[in-house]
Design an enzyme around this catalytic site. Structure first.
Site, PDB file in Angstrom:
ATOM      1  N   GLU A   1      -5.922   3.840  -6.482  1.00  0.00           N
ATOM      2  CA  GLU A   1      -7.210   4.075  -5.819  1.00  0.00           C
ATOM      3  C   GLU A   1      -7.624   5.489  -6.157  1.00  0.00           C
ATOM      4  O   GLU A   1      -6.904   6.437  -5.823  1.00  0.00           O
ATOM      5  CB  GLU A   1      -7.105   3.908  -4.304  1.00  0.00           C
ATOM      6  CG  GLU A   1      -8.466   3.938  -3.641  1.00  0.00           C
ATOM      7  CD  GLU A   1      -8.483   4.590  -2.271  1.00  0.00           C
ATOM      8  OE1 GLU A   1      -7.591   5.401  -1.986  1.00  0.00           O
ATOM      9  OE2 GLU A   1      -9.393   4.286  -1.490  1.00  0.00           O
TER      10      GLU A   1
ATOM     11  N   ASP B   1       0.865  -1.173   0.000  1.00  0.00           N
ATOM     12  CA  ASP B   1       0.000   0.000   0.000  1.00  0.00           C
ATOM     13  C   ASP B   1       0.907   1.231   0.000  1.00  0.00           C
ATOM     14  O   ASP B   1       1.799   1.349   0.863  1.00  0.00           O
ATOM     15  CB  ASP B   1      -0.894  -0.004   1.249  1.00  0.00           C
ATOM     16  CG  ASP B   1      -2.249   0.643   0.979  1.00  0.00           C
ATOM     17  OD1 ASP B   1      -3.281   0.063   1.368  1.00  0.00           O
ATOM     18  OD2 ASP B   1      -2.259   1.719   0.339  1.00  0.00           O
TER      19      ASP B   1
ATOM     20  N   ASP C   1      -2.725   4.789  -2.796  1.00  0.00           N
ATOM     21  CA  ASP C   1      -3.796   5.416  -2.020  1.00  0.00           C
ATOM     22  C   ASP C   1      -4.146   6.797  -2.572  1.00  0.00           C
ATOM     23  O   ASP C   1      -3.262   7.647  -2.717  1.00  0.00           O
ATOM     24  CB  ASP C   1      -3.297   5.558  -0.577  1.00  0.00           C
ATOM     25  CG  ASP C   1      -4.369   5.974   0.384  1.00  0.00           C
ATOM     26  OD1 ASP C   1      -5.303   5.188   0.574  1.00  0.00           O
ATOM     27  OD2 ASP C   1      -4.280   7.082   0.936  1.00  0.00           O
TER      28      ASP C   1
ATOM     29  N   HIS D   1     -11.293  -2.234   3.409  1.00  0.00           N
ATOM     30  CA  HIS D   1     -11.255  -1.748   4.794  1.00  0.00           C
ATOM     31  C   HIS D   1     -11.998  -0.438   4.966  1.00  0.00           C
ATOM     32  O   HIS D   1     -12.101   0.080   6.093  1.00  0.00           O
ATOM     33  CB  HIS D   1      -9.788  -1.604   5.220  1.00  0.00           C
ATOM     34  CG  HIS D   1      -9.071  -0.587   4.414  1.00  0.00           C
ATOM     35  ND1 HIS D   1      -8.794  -0.754   3.058  1.00  0.00           N
ATOM     36  CD2 HIS D   1      -8.615   0.644   4.718  1.00  0.00           C
ATOM     37  CE1 HIS D   1      -8.190   0.315   2.606  1.00  0.00           C
ATOM     38  NE2 HIS D   1      -8.065   1.188   3.581  1.00  0.00           N
ATOM     39  N   ASP D   2     -12.491   0.116   3.845  1.00  0.00           N
ATOM     40  CA  ASP D   2     -13.226   1.393   3.910  1.00  0.00           C
ATOM     41  C   ASP D   2     -14.725   1.215   3.716  1.00  0.00           C
ATOM     42  O   ASP D   2     -15.471   2.192   3.826  1.00  0.00           O
ATOM     43  CB  ASP D   2     -12.749   2.344   2.800  1.00  0.00           C
ATOM     44  CG  ASP D   2     -11.334   2.813   3.002  1.00  0.00           C
ATOM     45  OD1 ASP D   2     -10.678   3.125   1.994  1.00  0.00           O
ATOM     46  OD2 ASP D   2     -10.877   2.858   4.167  1.00  0.00           O
TER      47      ASP D   2
HETATM   48  O1  TEU Z   1      -9.413   6.017   1.207  1.00  0.00           O
HETATM   49  C1  TEU Z   1      -9.770   6.951   0.195  1.00  0.00           C
HETATM   50  C2  TEU Z   1     -11.120   7.488   0.406  1.00  0.00           C
HETATM   51  O2  TEU Z   1     -11.727   8.056  -0.466  1.00  0.00           O
HETATM   52  C3  TEU Z   1     -11.719   7.357   1.747  1.00  0.00           C
HETATM   53  O3  TEU Z   1     -12.195   8.635   2.066  1.00  0.00           O
HETATM   54  C4  TEU Z   1     -12.828   6.344   1.667  1.00  0.00           C
HETATM   55  O4  TEU Z   1     -13.376   6.300   0.385  1.00  0.00           O
HETATM   56  C5  TEU Z   1     -13.895   6.777   2.609  1.00  0.00           C
HETATM   57  O5  TEU Z   1     -13.289   6.703   3.864  1.00  0.00           O
HETATM   58  C6  TEU Z   1     -15.131   5.903   2.494  1.00  0.00           C
HETATM   59  O6  TEU Z   1     -16.105   6.536   3.277  1.00  0.00           O
HETATM   60  C7  TEU Z   1      -8.000   5.828   1.327  1.00  0.00           C
HETATM   61  C8  TEU Z   1      -7.760   4.673   2.287  1.00  0.00           C
HETATM   62  O7  TEU Z   1      -8.297   3.474   1.712  1.00  0.00           O
HETATM   63  C9  TEU Z   1      -8.445   5.026   3.579  1.00  0.00           C
HETATM   64  O8  TEU Z   1      -8.380   3.946   4.511  1.00  0.00           O
HETATM   65  C10 TEU Z   1      -7.740   6.240   4.160  1.00  0.00           C
HETATM   66  O9  TEU Z   1      -8.436   6.645   5.320  1.00  0.00           O
HETATM   67  C11 TEU Z   1      -7.721   7.397   3.159  1.00  0.00           C
HETATM   68  O10 TEU Z   1      -7.396   7.010   1.819  1.00  0.00           O
HETATM   69  C12 TEU Z   1      -6.663   8.412   3.570  1.00  0.00           C
HETATM   70  O11 TEU Z   1      -5.387   7.801   3.442  1.00  0.00           O
END
Ligand code: TEU
Length: 566
Positions: free
Chosen positions: A270, A99, A207, A342-343
Site C-alpha cells: 500500500e 495485513d 500498510d 476500509h479507508d
Molecule cells: O492507510 C494509509 C493512508 O494513507 C491513510 O491515511 C488513508 O489513505 C487515509 O486515511 C484516507 O483518507 C493505512 C491503513 O489502510 C489505514 O486504515 C490506517 O489508518 C493507516 O494506514 C495507518 O496505519
C-alpha cells in the site's frame, strides 16, 4: 515469456473483521464470524482473503496500531481460531493475505514502552526520538523537530515529558513510527513475517510500506516541508514517501523472508503517493520487491486542497489516470484494481449514483469497468452487495480517529461544524466500516449484540439474503465478473487500449490477446447514448456480459457492456 503468475487471474476479497460478522455477541466482528461466512466468499468465487489486522491492539486506529505482532487480540478470537481459518480457506482452495503494519507500532507495544523509558535504553533507536527544535523549549508551540502535518491532523511529533524528547508518528500520536534505519528493527520484523508464513499465511498486504524509509541526513536531521495552506504545519511527504532506501529495504525483506517461497505467496504494497514510474520499479519481478501496489491517484481525483474539500469526479480525469497506470505497467509490473476499502467512502455513493433508480445499475456498471481492466481486482466487503455510504446526521455516530481528529482540528481552527459534518458525511472512512448487511433481521444479521457502529438503515432492502438468488442483483453480477476473469485469459492478461479519451460520460476500452478482442463500454451517467454513433465497431459485436437486461442500440444510463469483436 514465463507463465503468468497465479495472481494475474485472481480476485482478492478484503475483510475488515470488526465490521464483517460477530460470532460472540459483543457487537464487534471476529474470526469466528469470518469462519461462519466463508460460504459467501466461496459463492462469490474469490481466490484470496485479505484480512485487516486482528493482532492485539488498543484499537486507537482500529487495529492499525499493533501492540503484539505474533498473537490475536481476544476481541477477534485466538491463534487456534486463526489456524482454523487458514485451514478452512486452504481446504476451499483459497489463500490468506495478512495485513502487515510495520511502518509504526502502537505506543503500547513493549518495544515502544522500553524505547520511551530512557534515552539510554537499548531500544531507544528503534523509534524516531528527537530533541526540541534548536533554541526552543520542549513543549513550546513550534518546538517540534519538523513542521510535518500528520495524516490524522496536528503535528507528527509527540513530546515525552520524562525525557524532553519527541517521537515521530505520521499517523495518530499513539502510532509511533519504527526506525527502519536500525538493522535490529528490520531483523525483528523479518523474523515475525517468517513466523506468519510458517503458520500458513500466503502473503502480506503491506500498510504504507513506502513510508518506512525516511530521508534522514547523516547527522540524523529531518527536513521541514513546504508550508500547508492555512496551517502552521508543512507537508513532509518528500521526506517520507518512497525515501532513499525504500527499494533496498524491500529487496532485503524479499531476500530475508520470501525467497524460496516463490510462486506460493502474494505481496501487495500500500503506497500512498506512489507514481507509475516508481510502481514499475516496485513491481518489476526481476527486482524481487513486491508483486503489486495499491496506488492512490484515482481516489484523489475528487480531492481539492484535502480529502475534506470534495470536488465532483471528472470522468476524463479518471480515464487519464487509469489509462496512465494501464499503459505504465503494460510491459513490466502489475496493477491492483480497487474502488473501495476500509479507508474510502463507498464507490456507489462517491463515483456512482446511489439514488433508488440508479443504485443497482451504477454499482454493477462501476464493477464491470474495474474488473475488465488489466490487474488484480480487490472486492471490499459489502461492495458486492451495493452497500452505500451511511446517512450520518451527528458527530456521535462517527468512530474513526481520522474523522474525529479532523473535526476537532477543523472546528478549533474556526471551521463551521455544519460544513465539517457535511465533509465527514461524504468522505469519512466510517462510510466503509458499517456492519456488512447479511439479511433483513435486526442489525442485518451482523450481531446479536449492540453493534460497535450503527448498521445502515437501508439494510432491510440491501442485504446478501435478498440478492443471493436474484440473477439481476449486484451480487450476481460480481459473481459473473469474477467467473469471467477466471475463464478468460484476455480479461486477465490481455493488452489494454483506452478509447474515447475526451468523452465526458462514456468510458470505453479494449482488451486484446492473440486475436481475441473485447470491447468494454460503460455509461457513467444518466444520459443515454446511441452506441453505433460512439463506437461503430460495437454494432455487430457479440454481447459477452452486460449489467442491464437486453442490449439494444442505445447505451442506457449506467449501462455497461462487454462485447467480443468479430
Ligand atoms: O492507510 C494509509 C493512508 O494513507 C491513510 O491515511 C488513508 O489513505 C487515509 O486515511 C484516507 O483518507 C493505512 C491503513 O489502510 C489505514 O486504515 C490506517 O489508518 C493507516 O494506514 C495507518 O496505519
Amino acid at each position: 515469456g514465463r507463465e503468468p503468475a497465479w495472481w494475474t487471474s485472481a480476485v482478492v476479497y478484503q475483510v475488515y473483521p470488526r465490521s464483517f460478522m460477530d460470532s460472540d455477541g459483543d457487537g464487534v466482528g471476529d474470526l469466528g464470524g469470518v469462519l461462519q461466512r466463508l460460504d459467501h466468499l466461496a459463492d462469490l468465487g474469490v481466490d484470496v482473503l485479505w484480512l485487516s489486522p486482528v493482532y492485539p491492539s488498543p484499537q486507537a486506529d482500529n487495529g492499525y496500531d499493533i501492540s503484539d505482532y505474533t498473537a490475536v487480540d481476544p476481541l477477534f478470537g485466538d491463534l487456534a481460531t486463526f489456524d482454523r481459518l487458514v485451514a478452512d480457506l486452504h481446504a476451499r482452495g483459497m489463500k490468506l493475505l495478512m495485513d502487515l503494519v510495520v511502518n509504526h507500532t502502537s505506543d503500547q507495544h513493549p518495544w515502544f514502552v522500553e524505547s520511551r523509558s530512557s534515552t539510554t535504553n537499548p531500544k531507544r533507536d528503534w523509534y524516531w526520538w528527537r530533541p526540541p527544535r534548536a533554541g526552543m523549549a520542549a513543549g513550546a508551540p513550534g518546538a517540534e523537530p519538523t513542521n510535518w502535518q500528520s495524516f490524522f491532523s496536528g503535528p507528527t511529533w509527540e513530546l515525552d515529558a520524562a525525557t524532553g524528547e519527541y517521537s515521530l508518528h505520521l499517523f495518530d500520536r499513539r502510532q509511533p513510527d519504527l526506525n527502519w534505519e536500525n538493522p535490529q528493527v528490520r531483523a525483528a520484523i523479518y523474523e515475525m513475517m517468517r513466523w506468519w508464513l510458517d503458520r500458513g499465511v500466503d502473503g502480506f498486504r503491506m500498510d504504507v510500506i513506502n513510508m518506512i524509509s525516511k530521508d534522514v541526513a547523516p547527522d540524523g536531521s529531518l527536513a521541514d516541508g513546504p508550508p500547508l495552506p492555512g496551517s502552521a504545519l508543512g507537508d513532509g511527504s518528500a521526506s517520507y514517501l518512497c525515501g532513499p532506501r525504500i527499494h533496498e529495504f524491500l529487496q532485503e525483506m524479499h531476500r530475508e523472508v520470501l525467497a524460496g517461497r516463490e510462486g506460493a505467496f502474494l505481496t501487495v504494497g500500500e503506497m500512498p503517493g506512489v507514481t507509475v514510474q516508481q510502481a514499475r520499479l516496485f513491481t518489476d519481478p526481476a527486482r524481487a520487491e513486491v508483486d503489486m501496489v495499491f496506488q492512490f491517484e484515482h481516489v484523489g481525483l475528487d480531492h481539492g486542497t484535502s480529502k475534506w474539500d470534495v470536488h465532483p469526479l471528472r470522468i476524463r480525469d479518471l480515464k487519464a489516470s487509469f489509462g496512465r497506470w494501464q499503459a505504465g505497467l503494460a510491459d513490466v509490473g502489475w496493477n491492483s484494481l480497487y474502488w473501495d476499502n476500509h479507508d474510502q467512502p463507498r464507490a456507489v455513493s462517491r463515483f456512482g449514483d446511489d439514488s433508488p433508480r440508479h443504485r443497482r445499475d451504477s454499482a454493477t456498471c462501476l464493477a464491470t469497468l474495474l474488473h475488465l481492466h488489466r490487474g488484480t481486482p480487490y472486492v471490499y466487503q459489502g461492495e458486492e452487495l451495493g452497500m452505500a455510504n451511511f446517512p450520518f446526521t451527528s458527530l456521535e455516530q462517527f468512530r474513526d480517529v481520522e474523522s474525529l481528529n479532523h473535526h476537532v482540528h477543523a472546528v478549533s481552527a474556526g471551521a463551521d461544524p455544519a460544513h465539517v459534518l457535511t465533509a465527514l458525511r461524504a468522505m469519512s472512512r466510517d462510510n466503509a466500516r458499517t456492519p456488512v448487511q447479511w439479511d433483513a433481521s435486526p442489525n442485518a444479521g451482523f450481531t446479536d449484540g449492540t453493534p460497535w457502529i450503527a448498521v445502515n438503515p437501508d439494510a432491510a432492502e440491501w442485504n446478501a439474503e435478498a440478492q443471493r438468488r436474484d440473477p439481476a442483483s449486484v451480487l450476481a453480477h460480481y459473481r459473473r465478473l469474477i467467473a469471467l476473469r477466471h475463464s478468460s485469459a484476455v480479461v486477465a492478461v490481455g493488452d489494454f487500449t483506452m478509447l474515447l479519451p475526451e468523452h465526458e460520460e462514456v468510458y470505453a476500452f479494449t482488451r486484446s490477446l492473440e486475436g481475441e478482442t473485447l470491447l468494454v463500454v460503460c455509461n457513467l451517467g444518466r444520459t443515454p447514448y446511441e452506441l453505433a454513433g460512439l463506437l461503430p465497431e460495437a454494432a455487430d459485436a457479440e454481447l459477452v456480459l452486460g449489467n442491464l437486461p437486453d442490449a439494444g442500440p442505445e447505451l442506457r444510463a449506467w449501462e455497461a457492456r462487454v462485447l467480443r469483436l468479430p
